[in-house]
Design an enzyme around this catalytic site. Sequence first.
Site, mmCIF file in Angstrom:
data_model
loop_
_atom_site.group_PDB
_atom_site.id
_atom_site.type_symbol
_atom_site.label_atom_id
_atom_site.label_comp_id
_atom_site.label_asym_id
_atom_site.label_seq_id
_atom_site.Cartn_x
_atom_site.Cartn_y
_atom_site.Cartn_z
ATOM 1 N N GLU A 77 0.807 -1.218 0.000
ATOM 2 C CA GLU A 77 0.000 0.000 0.000
ATOM 3 C C GLU A 77 0.846 1.276 0.000
ATOM 4 O O GLU A 77 0.445 2.286 -0.576
ATOM 5 C CB GLU A 77 -0.942 -0.008 1.207
ATOM 6 C CG GLU A 77 -2.073 -1.000 1.102
ATOM 7 C CD GLU A 77 -1.656 -2.431 1.387
ATOM 8 O OE1 GLU A 77 -2.413 -3.356 1.010
ATOM 9 O OE2 GLU A 77 -0.561 -2.624 1.988
ATOM 10 N N PHE A 102 -5.834 -0.256 5.223
ATOM 11 C CA PHE A 102 -4.506 -0.258 4.604
ATOM 12 C C PHE A 102 -4.173 1.107 4.010
ATOM 13 O O PHE A 102 -3.020 1.549 4.066
ATOM 14 C CB PHE A 102 -4.428 -1.343 3.531
ATOM 15 C CG PHE A 102 -4.802 -2.710 4.011
ATOM 16 C CD1 PHE A 102 -4.448 -3.141 5.275
ATOM 17 C CD2 PHE A 102 -5.518 -3.573 3.197
ATOM 18 C CE1 PHE A 102 -4.796 -4.407 5.728
ATOM 19 C CE2 PHE A 102 -5.873 -4.840 3.639
ATOM 20 C CZ PHE A 102 -5.516 -5.267 4.904
ATOM 21 N N ARG A 185 -18.856 -0.782 -1.975
ATOM 22 C CA ARG A 185 -18.616 -1.596 -3.161
ATOM 23 C C ARG A 185 -19.604 -2.764 -3.217
ATOM 24 O O ARG A 185 -20.349 -3.034 -2.281
ATOM 25 C CB ARG A 185 -17.169 -2.082 -3.182
ATOM 26 C CG ARG A 185 -16.636 -2.787 -1.903
ATOM 27 C CD ARG A 185 -17.302 -4.081 -1.623
ATOM 28 N NE ARG A 185 -17.070 -4.770 -0.395
ATOM 29 C CZ ARG A 185 -16.043 -5.554 -0.129
ATOM 30 N NH1 ARG A 185 -15.046 -5.660 -0.939
ATOM 31 N NH2 ARG A 185 -16.005 -6.240 0.990
#
Length: 333
Positions: A77, A102, A185
């Site tokens: 990340e 992250f 999502r």
Amino acid sequence: MSTTTEKKPRLTTSAMIASIAGEGQRVKAAPFGKALVELAQERKDIVGLTADLAKYTDLHLFAQAQPERFFQMGMAEQLLMAAAGGMAKEGFVPFATTYAVFGTRRAYDFVHQVIAEENLNVKMCCALPGLTTGYGPSHQATEDLALMRGIPGLTIVDPCDALDTEQAVPQIAAHQGPVYMRLLRGNVPLVLDEYDYKFELGKAKVLRGGRDVLVISSGFMTMRSLEVADQLKADNVDVAVLHVPTIKPLDEQTILAEVARPGRLVVVAENHSVVGGLGEAVAGLLLRSGTVPKAFRQVALPDAFLDAGALPTLHERYGISASAMSQQIKSWL
């Protein structure tokens, strides 16, 4: 055990892929991914990057549509954010996706130093914000807003539903400077189309009026607040809902105007720790402005490491389900 599972199938849903949509609720699939694909057809400067999570952030749709503009950075990340910053310096508009834990906790220094300090045009869209996964503290980004609010010049967006998300994508792309957007999502609920709503970056919107309670909310807690308003109507409690999709900068004018209306309990509802999120941002604004409501309360996640488990169970346990929120508000009146 088998009887319980048959009666409540949602409770057995995988903690990672579980949807926040209620049973029978209208949803739209992958609103972020589809909106980005559409935008990229018009803007050749849009690129997409992810840290091994394209499928789980809906960026796989962009990868399929624009393979030459998609970059898989692997489980790194810090590299994801550094590369996005480098691409922004070359004139691209990078959309970088990963999980919120992250993108904030692990890559914080890179967001702060590489992207924000130089005001680079990077759009960080991070999934699993707050309590939207049952995988426990390693994946529950319950403090992401507190971390990101502390970064100067960073715009922060917390969409409510599919409509909010798909309308936010072109606007954050058009905004000059770094943006952190909490990403819904998969099969995302669709509720705001019933309220003649349009997303405007930096603007809060009154979705419904009410004489007794003003709920100031963001993210999917606006959806919960609308459910609560319908539930409390049966108890003759009139609840107004002010949706605040842009956490930073706050729409101070609209918030102060609504809070200034006399006689209403003010409740801030958010899918975030009670520390450092929308609640404290609003409370600070009210103190600085000298605006004193009838009473001020917060519906938020506790300052604690949360349990793992099924989302409906966890939302009830930590007070952010519609039923738990309704009971809490009634106890405050």
